[in-house]
Design a protein around this motif. Sequence first.
Motif, PDB file in Angstrom:
ATOM      1  N   LEU A  72       7.241   3.574 -11.793  1.00 49.74           N
ATOM      2  CA  LEU A  72       6.610   2.505 -12.567  1.00 49.74           C
ATOM      3  C   LEU A  72       5.350   3.032 -13.254  1.00 49.74           C
ATOM      4  O   LEU A  72       5.129   2.782 -14.443  1.00 49.74           O
ATOM      5  CB  LEU A  72       6.263   1.318 -11.663  1.00 49.74           C
ATOM      6  N   ALA A  73       4.535   3.776 -12.525  1.00 51.33           N
ATOM      7  CA  ALA A  73       3.314   4.341 -13.111  1.00 51.33           C
ATOM      8  C   ALA A  73       3.663   5.270 -14.276  1.00 51.33           C
ATOM      9  O   ALA A  73       3.000   5.236 -15.324  1.00 51.33           O
ATOM     10  CB  ALA A  73       2.507   5.083 -12.047  1.00 51.33           C
ATOM     11  N   LYS A  74       4.704   6.078 -14.108  1.00 52.47           N
ATOM     12  CA  LYS A  74       5.133   6.986 -15.177  1.00 52.47           C
ATOM     13  C   LYS A  74       5.585   6.219 -16.416  1.00 52.47           C
ATOM     14  O   LYS A  74       5.232   6.563 -17.536  1.00 52.47           O
ATOM     15  CB  LYS A  74       6.303   7.840 -14.671  1.00 52.47           C
ATOM     16  N   LEU A  75       6.380   5.178 -16.202  1.00 53.53           N
ATOM     17  CA  LEU A  75       6.883   4.380 -17.321  1.00 53.53           C
ATOM     18  C   LEU A  75       5.756   3.647 -18.039  1.00 53.53           C
ATOM     19  O   LEU A  75       5.729   3.576 -19.271  1.00 53.53           O
ATOM     20  CB  LEU A  75       7.939   3.391 -16.835  1.00 53.53           C
ATOM     21  N   SER A 103       0.802  -1.227   0.000  1.00 51.08           N
ATOM     22  CA  SER A 103       0.000   0.000   0.000  1.00 51.08           C
ATOM     23  C   SER A 103       0.831   1.272   0.000  1.00 51.08           C
ATOM     24  O   SER A 103       0.307   2.349  -0.252  1.00 51.08           O
ATOM     25  CB  SER A 103      -0.934  -0.002   1.213  1.00 51.08           C
ATOM     26  N   ALA A 104       2.113   1.178   0.277  1.00 56.92           N
ATOM     27  CA  ALA A 104       2.948   2.383   0.345  1.00 56.92           C
ATOM     28  C   ALA A 104       3.153   2.974  -1.049  1.00 56.92           C
ATOM     29  O   ALA A 104       3.418   2.261  -2.012  1.00 56.92           O
ATOM     30  CB  ALA A 104       4.298   2.043   0.972  1.00 56.92           C
ATOM     31  N   HIS A 105       3.018   4.280  -1.159  1.00 58.84           N
ATOM     32  CA  HIS A 105       3.278   4.980  -2.416  1.00 58.84           C
ATOM     33  C   HIS A 105       4.742   5.389  -2.414  1.00 58.84           C
ATOM     34  O   HIS A 105       5.106   6.447  -1.940  1.00 58.84           O
ATOM     35  CB  HIS A 105       2.355   6.184  -2.582  1.00 58.84           C
ATOM     36  N   THR A 106       5.571   4.530  -2.965  1.00 59.18           N
ATOM     37  CA  THR A 106       7.010   4.745  -2.972  1.00 59.18           C
ATOM     38  C   THR A 106       7.431   5.465  -4.252  1.00 59.18           C
ATOM     39  O   THR A 106       6.687   5.484  -5.239  1.00 59.18           O
ATOM     40  CB  THR A 106       7.741   3.390  -2.906  1.00 59.18           C
ATOM     41  N   PRO A 107       8.633   6.036  -4.270  1.00 59.84           N
ATOM     42  CA  PRO A 107       9.137   6.640  -5.512  1.00 59.84           C
ATOM     43  C   PRO A 107       9.223   5.616  -6.652  1.00 59.84           C
ATOM     44  O   PRO A 107       8.972   5.949  -7.806  1.00 59.84           O
ATOM     45  CB  PRO A 107      10.532   7.140  -5.132  1.00 59.84           C
ATOM     46  N   GLU A 108       9.548   4.374  -6.308  1.00 63.63           N
ATOM     47  CA  GLU A 108       9.623   3.331  -7.335  1.00 63.63           C
ATOM     48  C   GLU A 108       8.257   3.073  -7.965  1.00 63.63           C
ATOM     49  O   GLU A 108       8.135   2.880  -9.169  1.00 63.63           O
ATOM     50  CB  GLU A 108      10.179   2.020  -6.746  1.00 63.63           C
ATOM     51  N   ARG A 109       7.230   3.068  -7.129  1.00 61.95           N
ATOM     52  CA  ARG A 109       5.873   2.840  -7.640  1.00 61.95           C
ATOM     53  C   ARG A 109       5.442   4.004  -8.527  1.00 61.95           C
ATOM     54  O   ARG A 109       4.827   3.802  -9.573  1.00 61.95           O
ATOM     55  CB  ARG A 109       4.919   2.665  -6.464  1.00 61.95           C
TER      56      ARG A 109
END
Length: 150
Positions: free
Chosen positions: A132-135, A123-129
């Motif tokens: 990933l959404a941007k990519l 559930s954490a909104h991490t920079p990696e997530r």
Amino acid sequence: MTTVPAPRVPGLVELLDRLERAVAAALIPVTSAEGVSRDGWRVLLMLARTGGCSMGEIASHTTLPAPTATRVVDRLVASDLAYRRNDPVDRRRVLVHLARDGRALVERVCGRVERRVGAALGSAHTPERAQLAKLLQLLADRRTEEPVGI
């Protein structure tokens, strides 16, 4: 007897294939439970995003042959998930719109799938997530710009 080595599958190609199967595994049970086919779901999502669309726009966006797109829309209309209206600007043109029941269905399905994917990713909104959404958004945008393929 000589054996031919298996062809090398590029990492990105394999990853995209696995991702497509994961999306289908998350989405198909939910849309099927709502009585909507995969093609019907694509049309509903398009209508939710864009408003009224012509049959040509629907066929082009979903990459369905025009007769198939018409049958899919006919089923959505018969199920009160979509409706047809003449274009107010060009009365010769018919537009397909998302009905109230269709909007409710899209919201239910999106909520269920997002919760399921969120549980899988944490559930954490991490920079990696966020990256990933941007990519994924970039890849999806490129896909719509280049209809022949990536």
